[in-house]
Design a protein around this motif. Structure first.
Motif, mmCIF file in Angstrom:
data_model
loop_
_atom_site.group_PDB
_atom_site.id
_atom_site.type_symbol
_atom_site.label_atom_id
_atom_site.label_comp_id
_atom_site.label_asym_id
_atom_site.label_seq_id
_atom_site.Cartn_x
_atom_site.Cartn_y
_atom_site.Cartn_z
ATOM 1 N N LEU A 172 -0.165 2.832 -3.056
ATOM 2 C CA LEU A 172 0.229 1.639 -4.211
ATOM 3 C C LEU A 172 -0.314 1.856 -5.544
ATOM 4 O O LEU A 172 -0.996 2.896 -5.921
ATOM 5 C CB LEU A 172 -0.949 0.601 -3.598
ATOM 6 N N ARG A 229 -2.970 -5.395 3.331
ATOM 7 C CA ARG A 229 -3.715 -4.260 2.971
ATOM 8 C C ARG A 229 -3.566 -3.242 4.123
ATOM 9 O O ARG A 229 -3.519 -2.302 4.241
ATOM 10 C CB ARG A 229 -5.147 -4.539 2.765
ATOM 11 N N THR A 286 0.951 3.861 2.263
ATOM 12 C CA THR A 286 1.719 3.587 1.300
ATOM 13 C C THR A 286 0.846 3.864 0.129
ATOM 14 O O THR A 286 -0.437 3.340 -0.093
ATOM 15 C CB THR A 286 2.312 2.124 1.269
ATOM 16 N N THR A 297 -0.027 -1.613 4.502
ATOM 17 C CA THR A 297 0.083 -0.510 3.811
ATOM 18 C C THR A 297 -0.891 0.765 4.010
ATOM 19 O O THR A 297 -0.669 1.758 3.895
ATOM 20 C CB THR A 297 -0.327 -0.854 2.290
#
Length: 148
Positions: free
Chosen positions: A101, A91, A99, A94
């Protein structure tokens, strides 16, 4: 006792490395917001290193590793903690990378983190049951020897 010390050392090294990784990784990406990486090292140090150092003291006094309830606690606790640390890392990375998701990936990370926390909870309950069992037996031995 050696296993408890080695486990504590593992989490100490992991925690220190996680702190270094957090600092350097966020610097490389010029990230200034909050990320789960910022609490990764404290989770590893407190829930890993310090927990097993304290258990080492319990081992010295009560020989807790000899009890049949210790091995299930040890396995479940480590699986739960390692999974928690892994999900904090995923987590956090990212988040820093920005990122996007998918909803499925986001749910999977949250789901695994939730299961990991459930495992930690189960293990902590097991630990207290183990400690109450051992201390209860110690008290019974003291009472029976006082009667004689």
């Amino acid at each position: 006792m050696k296993r408890l010390l080695n486990t504590s050392l593992f989490y100490a090294v992991f925690g220190l490395a996680a702190g270094l990784f957090y600092r350097e990784f966020t610097n490389v990406y010029n990230f200034t917001g909050w990320t789960p990486l910022s609490v990764l090292h404290t989770h590893a140090l407190m829930l890993g290193m310090f927990t097993f150092l304290i258990l080492l003291l319990f081992e010295k006094v009560f020989h807790i590793t000899q009890h049949k309830k210790f091995k299930p606690f040890y396995m479940i606790y480590n699986i739960g903690l390692l999974s928690t640390l892994l999900m904090l890392t995923v987590r956090g990375v990212t988040t820093v990378l920005g990122t996007d998701l998918t909803s499925g990936a986001n749910a999977a990370i949250s789901g695994v983190a939730g299961l990991a926390h459930i495992l930690l909870t189960v293990a902590i309950i097991q630990l207290f049951i183990l400690l109450y069992t051992i201390i209860g037996n110690e008290n019974n031995l003291v009472k029976s020897s006082q009667k004689e």
